[in-house]
Design an enzyme around this catalytic site. Sequence first.
Site, mmCIF file in Angstrom:
data_model
loop_
_atom_site.group_PDB
_atom_site.id
_atom_site.type_symbol
_atom_site.label_atom_id
_atom_site.label_comp_id
_atom_site.label_asym_id
_atom_site.label_seq_id
_atom_site.Cartn_x
_atom_site.Cartn_y
_atom_site.Cartn_z
ATOM 1 N N GLN A 112 0.878 -1.172 0.000
ATOM 2 C CA GLN A 112 0.000 0.000 0.000
ATOM 3 C C GLN A 112 0.911 1.217 0.000
ATOM 4 O OE1 GLN A 112 -3.192 0.927 -0.333
ATOM 5 N NE2 GLN A 112 -2.553 3.043 0.040
ATOM 6 N N GLN B 86 0.054 4.718 -1.019
ATOM 7 C CA GLN B 86 -0.483 6.028 -0.628
ATOM 8 C C GLN B 86 -0.553 6.114 0.886
ATOM 9 O OE1 GLN B 86 -4.483 6.895 -1.987
ATOM 10 N NE2 GLN B 86 -4.114 9.067 -2.060
ATOM 11 N N PRO C 133 -6.219 -2.523 4.147
ATOM 12 C CA PRO C 133 -6.694 -1.406 4.979
ATOM 13 C C PRO C 133 -7.711 -0.461 4.336
ATOM 14 C CG PRO C 133 -4.455 -0.991 4.225
ATOM 15 C CD PRO C 133 -4.798 -2.378 3.788
ATOM 16 N N GLY D 54 -11.182 0.281 1.514
ATOM 17 C CA GLY D 54 -12.265 -0.269 0.715
ATOM 18 C C GLY D 54 -11.693 -0.607 -0.650
ATOM 19 N N GLY D 55 -10.987 0.358 -1.187
ATOM 20 C CA GLY D 55 -10.325 0.160 -2.464
ATOM 21 C C GLY D 55 -9.159 1.104 -2.584
ATOM 22 N N MET D 56 -8.199 0.744 -3.420
ATOM 23 C CA MET D 56 -7.058 1.617 -3.715
ATOM 24 C C MET D 56 -6.860 1.592 -5.217
ATOM 25 S SD MET D 56 -4.651 3.626 -2.753
ATOM 26 C CE MET D 56 -3.702 4.417 -4.065
ATOM 27 N N GLU D 57 -6.812 2.804 -5.785
ATOM 28 C CA GLU D 57 -6.900 2.981 -7.233
ATOM 29 C C GLU D 57 -5.605 2.716 -7.982
ATOM 30 O OE1 GLU D 57 -7.067 5.278 -4.818
ATOM 31 O OE2 GLU D 57 -6.162 7.183 -5.413
ATOM 32 N N HIS E 228 -15.906 4.222 -7.499
ATOM 33 C CA HIS E 228 -14.995 5.228 -6.940
ATOM 34 C C HIS E 228 -13.559 5.004 -7.441
ATOM 35 C CE1 HIS E 228 -13.528 7.938 -3.639
ATOM 36 N NE2 HIS E 228 -12.462 7.149 -3.739
ATOM 37 N N GLU E 229 -13.085 3.782 -7.318
ATOM 38 C CA GLU E 229 -11.692 3.520 -7.723
ATOM 39 C C GLU E 229 -11.536 3.687 -9.233
ATOM 40 O OE1 GLU E 229 -9.995 3.710 -5.210
ATOM 41 O OE2 GLU E 229 -11.495 3.105 -3.742
ATOM 42 N N HIS F 36 -11.081 7.272 -10.110
ATOM 43 C CA HIS F 36 -9.711 7.743 -9.887
ATOM 44 C C HIS F 36 -8.831 7.592 -11.137
ATOM 45 C CE1 HIS F 36 -9.233 9.007 -5.762
ATOM 46 N NE2 HIS F 36 -9.722 7.886 -5.243
ATOM 47 N N GLU G 125 -9.719 13.215 -4.100
ATOM 48 C CA GLU G 125 -10.866 12.496 -3.544
ATOM 49 C C GLU G 125 -12.216 13.179 -3.763
ATOM 50 O OE1 GLU G 125 -10.675 9.476 -2.799
ATOM 51 O OE2 GLU G 125 -8.514 9.246 -2.535
ATOM 52 N N ASP H 117 -1.174 10.808 6.249
ATOM 53 C CA ASP H 117 -2.200 9.790 6.420
ATOM 54 C C ASP H 117 -3.159 10.100 7.568
ATOM 55 O OD1 ASP H 117 -2.459 7.837 4.652
ATOM 56 O OD2 ASP H 117 -1.333 6.315 5.760
ATOM 57 N N TYR I 160 -13.251 14.118 0.922
ATOM 58 C CA TYR I 160 -14.238 13.349 0.170
ATOM 59 C C TYR I 160 -15.597 14.060 0.159
ATOM 60 C CZ TYR I 160 -11.068 9.320 0.718
ATOM 61 O OH TYR I 160 -9.995 8.475 0.682
ATOM 62 N N ARG J 209 -10.040 -3.177 7.313
ATOM 63 C CA ARG J 209 -10.422 -1.972 6.570
ATOM 64 C C ARG J 209 -10.490 -0.796 7.547
ATOM 65 N NH1 ARG J 209 -15.888 -1.537 2.843
ATOM 66 N NH2 ARG J 209 -15.534 0.588 2.101
HETATM 67 N N1 BES Z 1 -7.169 6.493 -2.469
HETATM 68 C C1 BES Z 1 -8.102 6.101 -1.480
HETATM 69 C C2 BES Z 1 -7.481 5.325 -0.354
HETATM 70 C C3 BES Z 1 -6.424 6.088 0.431
HETATM 71 C C4 BES Z 1 -6.673 7.364 0.877
HETATM 72 C C5 BES Z 1 -5.236 5.489 0.736
HETATM 73 C C6 BES Z 1 -5.693 8.031 1.601
HETATM 74 C C7 BES Z 1 -4.264 6.166 1.451
HETATM 75 C C8 BES Z 1 -4.489 7.439 1.875
HETATM 76 C C9 BES Z 1 -9.246 5.274 -2.078
HETATM 77 O O1 BES Z 1 -9.616 5.673 -3.344
HETATM 78 C C10 BES Z 1 -10.457 5.481 -1.217
HETATM 79 O O2 BES Z 1 -10.877 6.592 -1.111
HETATM 80 N N2 BES Z 1 -11.010 4.420 -0.661
HETATM 81 C C11 BES Z 1 -12.204 4.478 0.140
HETATM 82 C C12 BES Z 1 -13.412 4.120 -0.675
HETATM 83 C C13 BES Z 1 -14.364 5.157 -0.957
HETATM 84 C C14 BES Z 1 -15.596 4.704 -1.677
HETATM 85 C C15 BES Z 1 -14.569 6.316 -0.114
HETATM 86 C C16 BES Z 1 -12.117 3.466 1.272
HETATM 87 O O3 BES Z 1 -11.091 2.815 1.417
HETATM 88 O O4 BES Z 1 -13.050 3.335 2.024
HETATM 89 ZN ZN ZN Z 2 -10.561 7.579 -3.306
#
Ligand code: BES
Ligand code: ZN
Length: 625
Positions: free
Chosen positions: A154, A156, A281, A283-286, A310-311, A314, A333, A390, A398, A570
């Site tokens: 991971q 980001q 950790p 929901g998704g990572m793009e 969402h991903e 991105h 975001e 972070d 968001y 998560r």
């Molecule tokens: N890029 C983010 C995950 C992220 C954010 C990793 C900040 C590290 C630092 C990813 O696109 C994201 O926003 N995931 C969300 C899903 C979403 C639908 C809001 C999640 O993990 O819940």
């Molecule tokens: Zn995102």
Amino acid sequence: MKYPLIFLFAIALSCFNCASEKEPIETKTFVEEPHSFAIPNKAYINHLDLDIEVDFDTQTLKGSASYDITNNNVSEIVLDSKFLNIKSVEADGKETSFRLGDFDEFLGQALHIDIKNDTKTIKVFYETTERTEALQWLDPQQTADKTHPFLFTQGQAILTRTWIPIQDSPQIRITYNANVKVPNELMAVMSAENPKEKNPEGSYHFQMKQPISPYLIALSVGNLEYRAISNRTGVYAETSMIDKVQNEFSEMDNMLKAAEALYGTYAWEQFDVIVLPPSFPFGGMENPRLTFATPTLIAGDKSLTSVIAHELAHSWSGNLVTNSTWNDFWLNEGFTVYFEIRIMEALYGKERADMLALIGRQDLEDEIEDLKDTPESTQLKLDLKNENPDDGMNSIAYDKGYLFLRTLEETVGRDKFDVFLKSYFTTNAFTTLTTEDFVNYLNTKLLEPNNLKFNTGEWIYKPGIPSNAAVITSDKFDNAERTLEQFLKLNEVDTALTNNWTTQEWVHFIRNFPETITPEQMALLDNAFDFTNSGNSHIAMVWFEQSIIHDYRGNDVDKNIASFLTQVGRRWYVETLFKAYKKADKVEEALSIYKETRGNYHSVTASTIDLLLNYTSEDTTSQVE
Ligand code: BES
Ligand code: ZN
């Protein structure tokens, strides 16, 4: 207008006639940023050749990272490095000297490499260590199949430097090739062109042809299978999950078509998703070409697939047009949530889209309440200097980002807004933007031509929610609220009222329990709807949250909460539940659970919860007797 990352092609006047014989000199300008030691205005990387071996026995990656660099006539290039064992460095094929700077707990160390003013390539030989924060090494027990180990990365926001020495700033864009050697029985996949079958020697070659920011370099290794959904979309998962995953995400190609119809051609050829073990950790990572996703999305009824939208979004906002610094994170975001909800609207209609938007609206209010002691952290533009980005990147980016863009859309009209967004993505493709670059673009391309005044400054640089925010309503949510009121008044469950409810209606119903709801009332609901054993992770999570807050302990819910927190890493879910313990003054109970579960979490989840519960593994005073 200032575009710091636009390519400036400087062709010397004296060489005007011989321009065709000489390559133009390409210079990029980078803005200052707080989360990287690199000094790219002096020398920056353009391309990475990664050559690594994945060793599950010692849980290390070993190998080399070679870079093609642009050298502005300097004697040093600086990379970021954290918890890496740097063995030796070469410049243009010859060993050169290097030195590591002082250690910073968030940023790690600067890796200063001595070069000549005409050096074109550098190569770093290194190994990861057990303190690496990007990597999570899993035992077979922590996977779906329970037969093979697993590894995922991971990157980001600033963790790529813990598995690759690199200029770890989102302003940097590089292409990459990688050779990755893994145990024979495992498959490796990356944010690149990927294999669809295992290689019997465990030898994989990857290519990412489009320039991407370092936080998007990603690797997963496990007992994986691939299933195509269409000619350009598909899924990777462990064998025991692959059918369910294929079925859950069967709409991926339609999402991709809907996204392209809105904001232009998909730039990355292939869009695949890998479903990782439950400790992932996010929901998704793009990660480009290969989104990494949590198995908690597999609800069986496609009800949580907005995370995939969402991903996918991105692929435009974030991967194509990237925030210059983590202070501009809302550009990634906020735009992505807006785009995600537009994709969901295109596929499933306005009613579903507005329910998603309203869930975000409630999240926003909760977050503003949580952050009431530091109102400046509710601005869109952040100041994360001296902070772990972070920890500072909260859901304001968001949900307030979304509301800002939706308010703009409603002010200028959807047609004009869509034309604007499409040109925003096309014009700025493969560049990075600061918030100020965006504001300039907005003013010159949308507001001024339409003679519009808009309180952009208030939205971006002031805390809280401006008074002109779009008003979002949902008949379905109004109905869910009425159903809840009626239940609370009569203490009777009328299942006829909840027929055919969607996941979003259930989530809204549960999240809106009043402070006065009693454990007895929750027992009535649980007996009727069996929330404690819900197979839907979002419904289960909000139910567990309410159970903790209202001290409901029926139906062995405590056991399910503990097992949920043991398996699921998560961050959003885990954090919500530990926050609920804190809110209910049950920190001791939280700590006794956390002591058991912490070892299963990836470092980004563990560090968030450490901070929340004030937990230090060495600190015996914070532990219960
Ligand atoms: N890029 C983010 C995950 C992220 C954010 C990793 C900040 C590290 C630092 C990813 O696109 C994201 O926003 N995931 C969300 C899903 C979403 C639908 C809001 C999640 O993990 O819940
Ligand atoms: Zn995102």
